[in-house]
Enzyme design. Structure first.
Site, mmCIF file in Angstrom:
data_model
loop_
_atom_site.group_PDB
_atom_site.id
_atom_site.type_symbol
_atom_site.label_atom_id
_atom_site.label_comp_id
_atom_site.label_asym_id
_atom_site.label_seq_id
_atom_site.Cartn_x
_atom_site.Cartn_y
_atom_site.Cartn_z
ATOM 1 N N CYS A 164 62.745 -0.160 29.661
ATOM 2 C CA CYS A 164 61.832 -1.039 28.931
ATOM 3 C C CYS A 164 62.490 -2.405 28.782
ATOM 4 C CB CYS A 164 61.461 -0.442 27.567
ATOM 5 S SG CYS A 164 62.797 -0.421 26.360
ATOM 6 N N HIS A 219 32.412 33.478 23.054
ATOM 7 C CA HIS A 219 31.980 34.537 22.133
ATOM 8 C C HIS A 219 30.453 34.480 21.967
ATOM 9 C CE1 HIS A 219 33.606 30.990 20.008
ATOM 10 N NE2 HIS A 219 32.460 31.013 19.350
#
Length: 631
Positions: A12, A547
């Site tokens: 960086c 479900h």
């Protein structure tokens, strides 16, 4: 010699925190997969853990997570992903998985994948990312000079504002040396910025011409804007010359490097920069005047802008824009602007410290430890310590931190604080004007943000506890069935072939009819499909929990399918599903469904359980896993 399956490079612009956070994230992601990796870091101390030619040759792929030049040309012929350092921190798993997929193209002729989604590179993204990387390469080399020079000049003021002036009654020879040496360092800011932008674009030829163009920019008063324009000008002019002269015989390569490149480069780029200097100088003076006017006429608006920029990405491009502007103004004798930038950068990590202090047990032990450490990081102007807190709840936490940083910057400008050093945090307090007021401004902003963060965290925790209590209340004493009672080894199937979600539902329906779980297979398919229309039952890491509750279902049951290949399920993480835990509930027994879902969810919280589930190859193995972990 040890070989590594994946190699990486991180870096960086400041080379303080992001570089090593990305390194750690990539190493952890590789470790989870049992993959060997070596990460080269490009920090302010230089290149550490450097990759050798042999290691590069032996590696299967390369990940570059950097916002500065890391010499990508070393990796020609290797699959390369090239992304920002922030992606290395936030998305290490995706980067590792893509390299392992074998779908990453090889780096050739300056082209590397810069967008790793959907397996397609993006040329527009590549161009803008390369511009940003070149700019940040210049900034990363410039910052140490500005920091060192700024601190030297600032210390000289401790002997008196005019102590370095020979004609002043305050004159002190040591202060004169301090200010002179510091001034030399800061005056190199523009040439260094320009040279290393050009170096990132055109390598060594660009570096040489960049220094010359940068000196022209400095001498003509263009400021750091001239350094930026000059750097890109020199870099791309040298690339153009390299292209024009590539047809010369190889025997003339030495002549090109020593004579043609420098002479033609300085002639073209030097004259271009000289004629650009006049308008650039006007723009530079106009910007300084504009910002200086803001300090006096609209300190609240200026503080709001600076605070939001500094806390928005905490060390990222937006933060760097505010910081670089502050250092440029500092080099020209404006110490007010940097005071607000520094305050806004210090607030986020200290705010997280106050958050865990106010929030107590609402935070985990590791979060509390990190928060307390951030008191120290914030005090030394290292903003990145707040990133882990912001990453968990960015939509809520980042605006809260922006508010605190804005408060600190606004108060700093209202108090007319001056900070002559571009870094160091509270270490430079002896040379800060109105130091106590500056610390007060920072504490007010940090406490406000910390209080709001802790309040939000307590609400989140309380809401989670309330949900658990509701589930427990649903379970009456008469209900004795638990997950164990509905699990049957005969209802667990491995190596199932299915090409789509609909095929999965068809197989579940057939099983339910065959095992007398349901009397109507078609109704089962309709029930599952209807539930998916409400919201996806696809979780993360390849698991789905469909479900349905129907009159035609005879008994509560769970059927588990382990698919041979993943199918699209619109899962939360966007990945294919290969493990299906289907729940069949008789009509009117919705409470049973909640209880089973709760128990399954508790198991899926543990990464170890998920990993074992993914590695399981038999019904017996899966059944025993559930039985062993059900409480």
């Amino acid at each position: 010699m040890k070989t590594y399956r994946i190699i990486a490079a991180t870096g960086c612009p400041t080379g303080i925190a992001h570089t090593y956070m990305a390194q750690e994230a990539l190493e952890e992601a590789a470790k989870k997969r049992g993959i060997s990796i070596k990460v080269e870091t490009h920090g302010q101390e230089g290149i550490k853990n450097a990759l050798t030619d042999e290691e590069i040759e032996a590696a299967d792929g390369v990940i570059i997570a950097a916002d500065k030049d890391v010499n990508v040309d070393r990796f020609i012929g290797k699959p390369v992903i090239n992304v920002s350092v922030s992606k290395g921190i936030k998305e290490p798993d995706q980067l590792i998985d893509e390299i392992l997929s074998g779908n990453v193209p090889k780096y050739k002729d300056g082209q590397a994948r810069t967008q790793h989604q959907s397996g397609q590179s993006n040329q527009k993204t590549s161009f803008w990312h390369s511009l940003y990387v070149s700019l940040m390469n210049g900034v990363s080399h410039m910052l140490p000079l500005v920091v060192a020079g700024g601190v030297m000049v600032a210390i000289s003021f401790m002997f008196g504002i005019h102590s370095a002036e020979p004609d002043s009654p305050e004159y002190n020879q040591f202060a004169y040396y301090l200010k002179t040496i510091g001034g030399v360092s800061m005056n190199l800011m523009v040439p260094i910025l320009c040279a290393y932008i050009a170096e990132s674009i055109a390598k060594r030829p660009g570096l040489i011409i960049g220094f010359i163009v940068g000196m022209i920019a400095y001498m003509n008063g263009t400021g750091f804007l001239g350094g930026i324009i000059g750097g890109f000008l020199a870099g791309y002019i040298m690339l153009g010359l390299a292209h024009l002269l590539k047809g010369l015989p190889k025997q003339l390569d030495g002549l090109k490097a020593i004579f043609l490149f420098p002479v033609l480069g300085i002639f073209i780029a030097g004259f271009a920069m000289w004629f650009l200097s006049a308008p650039m100088e006007s723009i530079n003076k106009g910007m300084m005047s504009f910002l200086g006017g803001f300090q006096n006429s609209s300190p609240i608006l200026l503080g709001l802008i600076v605070g939001c920029m500094s806390a928005f990405d905490m060390g990222g491009p937006v933060n760097k824009a505010a910081y670089v502007t502050g250092t440029a103004l500092l080099a020209q004798g404006n110490y007010f602007f940097m005071a607000g930038v520094s305050a806004a950068c210090i607030v986020p990590p200290i705010a997280t410290g106050f958050a865990v202090l106010f929030g107590g047990k609402a935070y985990s032990g590791s979060e509390r430890s990190a928060g307390y450490v951030n008191f120290l990081l914030g005090s030394t102007h290292i903003t990145e310590g707040a990133i882990p807190f912001a990453a968990k709840k960015p939509i809520k936490v980042i605006p809260i931190l922006m508010l605190g940083s804005s408060i600190a910057a606004i108060l700093t400008y209202l108090f007319k604080v001056q900070v002559p050093a571009p870094h160091g945090g509270f270490i430079v307090l002896p040379i800060v004007t109105h130091a106590i007021l500056w610390v007060l401004a920072i504490l007010v902003g940090a406490i406000v943000s910390g209080f709001l963060m802790s309040w939000d965290q307590k609400r989140t925790v309380a809401k989670g506890q309330s949900s658990k209590e509701e589930i427990q209340e649903i379970q009456t004493p008469s209900e004795t069935k638990n997950l164990e009672s509905v699990l049957d080894i005969n209802n667990i199937y491995c190596h199932v072939d299915a090409a789509s979600q609909e095929e999965v539902f068809q197989k579940l329906a057939e099983i339910s009819k065959e095992k007398n779980i349901s009397s109507d297979a078609s109704k089962v398919i309709e029930g599952f499909m209807a539930r998916e229309k409400l919201s996806t039952t696809g979780m993360e890491q390849g698991i789905a929990i469909p479900h349905t509750e129907l009159d035609s279902i005879n008994k509560a049951s769970i059927v588990i399918l382990r698919l041979n290949q993943g199918v699209e399920w619109k899962a939360l993480d966007g990945k294919p599903t290969n493990i299906v835990i289907a729940m069949f509930i008789p009509k009117g027994k919705g409470n049973d469904h909640l209880r089973y879902l709760s128990e399954v969810s508790k198991l899926l919280i543990h990464q170890e359980f998920i990993d074992q589930l993914q590695e399981a190859t038999s019904s017996e193995e899966i059944y025993q896993m559930f039985m062993k972990n059900i409480h």
